[in-house]
Design a protein around this motif. Structure first.
Motif, PDB file in Angstrom:
ATOM      1  N   PRO A  95       0.798  -1.233   0.000  1.00 52.99           N
ATOM      2  CA  PRO A  95       0.000   0.000   0.000  1.00 52.99           C
ATOM      3  C   PRO A  95       0.827   1.278   0.000  1.00 52.99           C
ATOM      4  O   PRO A  95       0.438   2.267  -0.650  1.00 52.99           O
ATOM      5  CB  PRO A  95      -0.839  -0.135   1.282  1.00 52.99           C
ATOM      6  CG  PRO A  95      -0.970  -1.606   1.481  1.00 52.99           C
ATOM      7  CD  PRO A  95       0.305  -2.200   1.012  1.00 52.99           C
ATOM      8  N   GLN A  98       1.877   1.893  -3.494  1.00 54.58           N
ATOM      9  CA  GLN A  98       0.715   2.306  -4.287  1.00 54.58           C
ATOM     10  C   GLN A  98       0.390   3.777  -4.050  1.00 54.58           C
ATOM     11  O   GLN A  98       0.066   4.518  -4.989  1.00 54.58           O
ATOM     12  CB  GLN A  98      -0.491   1.438  -3.937  1.00 54.58           C
ATOM     13  CG  GLN A  98      -0.374  -0.011  -4.380  1.00 54.58           C
ATOM     14  CD  GLN A  98      -1.669  -0.769  -4.194  1.00 54.58           C
ATOM     15  OE1 GLN A  98      -2.755  -0.188  -4.225  1.00 54.58           O
ATOM     16  NE2 GLN A  98      -1.583  -2.079  -4.007  1.00 54.58           N
ATOM     17  N   SER A  99       0.494   4.231  -2.822  1.00 54.45           N
ATOM     18  CA  SER A  99       0.226   5.639  -2.525  1.00 54.45           C
ATOM     19  C   SER A  99       1.233   6.542  -3.217  1.00 54.45           C
ATOM     20  O   SER A  99       0.883   7.610  -3.736  1.00 54.45           O
ATOM     21  CB  SER A  99       0.269   5.880  -1.009  1.00 54.45           C
ATOM     22  OG  SER A  99      -0.759   5.147  -0.356  1.00 54.45           O
ATOM     23  N   LEU A 102       0.439   7.395  -6.951  1.00 56.07           N
ATOM     24  CA  LEU A 102      -0.745   8.158  -7.342  1.00 56.07           C
ATOM     25  C   LEU A 102      -0.392   9.321  -8.268  1.00 56.07           C
ATOM     26  O   LEU A 102      -1.012   9.512  -9.321  1.00 56.07           O
ATOM     27  CB  LEU A 102      -1.480   8.675  -6.095  1.00 56.07           C
ATOM     28  CG  LEU A 102      -2.131   7.599  -5.213  1.00 56.07           C
ATOM     29  CD1 LEU A 102      -2.732   8.230  -3.960  1.00 56.07           C
ATOM     30  CD2 LEU A 102      -3.207   6.841  -5.989  1.00 56.07           C
ATOM     31  N   SER A 138      -5.663  -0.038  -4.226  1.00 50.15           N
ATOM     32  CA  SER A 138      -6.461   0.961  -3.522  1.00 50.15           C
ATOM     33  C   SER A 138      -7.405   1.615  -4.523  1.00 50.15           C
ATOM     34  O   SER A 138      -7.054   1.797  -5.699  1.00 50.15           O
ATOM     35  CB  SER A 138      -5.559   2.019  -2.893  1.00 50.15           C
ATOM     36  OG  SER A 138      -4.917   2.789  -3.896  1.00 50.15           O
TER      37      SER A 138
END
Length: 360
Positions: A95, A98-99, A102, A138
């Motif tokens: 995660p 993944q953030s 963005l 996400s």
């Protein structure tokens, strides 16, 4: 359906792509070959073995203060001025990574470096249940992609093993294809006016939220892909795959059925002879027709097309569609050039609305 035509269109259109499929079906090889065919430099980054700082930038102290230094692959793409950033094994990225992705996916920003707009972002992923240490995407990251799904073509694999694999037939988008994007935005806006509940539908199920679903952002991506697909007369299944990859299968099927039922006239024919305008009883059809006409007029605006567009709106008001025509009138008025005269007679019905909006 072969995924290659849809992948080629989305890549050239600059819409971020995420290809889903089991291991070993050729995702990486196909994307590599497609980049070679389109003569685009390719940078492969395995997301699962990277740290967040590899995408958000490493803090470096300099004379002007601290800046976020991007990695070498980002500098190479920036120097090339074009290319493909291929993020492999995305579903095994934790995660935190993944953030960090963005801004990379949406804005093409890596640290303090903005990649050129002609750099396309492509990712691949195995379904979480087929990936070692897999994670669901996400929702914010998933909604930044057009999701394309790999299906194994047995006959295509057999032909490739015997004759070799080639994707040189991939269609190139023609010059000026982006001119049609505004018209597609108008078409999709007409649909959402008819089906407003489909503008935003965030799935409650965590796994589905990591795939394609409708949002204002994904509808905008769908408009761009629809314009690109139509510019090369893509097959219906390719168009459906591209749209479903942005807004989800349910919203895609509703839109395609609605568009097929519209039977829209050619907006250029109406501008050439506004007296031919005959609006249907259905409000969504009337809205789509007027939106298409005004979009065509403002896309190549001349004094003659300006006057013809106002005559179209005046005739629409006479046919009992004043409320629908009023929306198009605001867009037309906003496109006015100083040398264009105001058509007093045709404008009469819309003066209060335009004055209220500060357009007169």
């Amino acid at each position: 359906m072969s995924i290659v035509p849809a992948l080629s269109i989305a890549l050239q259109a600059g819409v971020p792509i995420l290809t889903w499929g089991p291991p070993g079906v050729g995702k990486t090889a196909t994307i590599t070959s497609l980049a070679e065919t389109l003569e685009l430099p390719l940078e492969v980054v395995i997301a699962s073995i990277r740290e967040p700082a590899d995408f958000s930038g490493l803090p470096v102290v300099g004379e002007a203060g601290v800046h976020l230094e991007p990695p070498a692959w980002a500098h190479r793409l920036a120097r090339a001025g074009k290319g493909v950033l291929f993020l492999d094994e995305l579903s095994t990225a934790p995660p935190a990574v993944q953030s960090a992705l963005l801004r990379v996916v949406l804005e093409r920003a890596v640290g303090d470096l903005a990649l050129p707009g002609s750099v396309s972002v492509v990712a691949s992923a195995n379904p979480p249940e087929q990936a070692v240490g897999g994670w669901d995407l996400s929702p914010p990251l998933a909604n930044r992609f057009c999701h394309l799904y790999w299906s194994l073509d047995t006959q295509g694999w057999i032909d490739g093993m015997i004759h070799g694999w080639s994707i040189s037939h991939s269609a190139r988008l023609p010059q000026g294809w982006e001119d049609a994007v505004t018209g597609k935005q108008g078409l999709l806006a007409s649909f959402i006016r008819h089906r407003p509940h489909l503008l935003l539908q965030v799935p409650s199920d965590e796994s589905q939220a990591g795939r394609a679903w409708p949002s204002p952002r994904s509808w905008a991506m769908a408009a761009r892909l629809l314009a690109a697909a139509d510019s090369v007369t893509a097959e219906d299944d390719v168009v459906a795959a591209l749209l479903a990859g942005c807004i989800g299968e349910g919203a895609c099927l509703e839109f395609l059925a609605w568009r097929k039922d519209l039977d829209l006239p050619d907006p250029e024919e109406i501008l050439a002879d506004p007296t031919r305008l005959k609006l249907p009883d259905r409000g969504d059809q009337s809205f789509a027709i007027l939106t298409a006409v005004i979009t065509a007029a403002t896309g190549r605006l001349t004094k003659e097309r300006w006057a013809a567009a106002w005559l179209v709106l005046a005739l629409a008001a006479e046919q009992g569609k004043k409320d629908v025509a009023a929306v198009a009138a605001k867009k037309l008025a906003a496109a006015r050039r100083p040398e264009f005269p105001l058509p007093q007679k045709e404008l009469r019905e819309f003066v209060p609305l335009l004055q209220q909006g500060g357009l007169m």
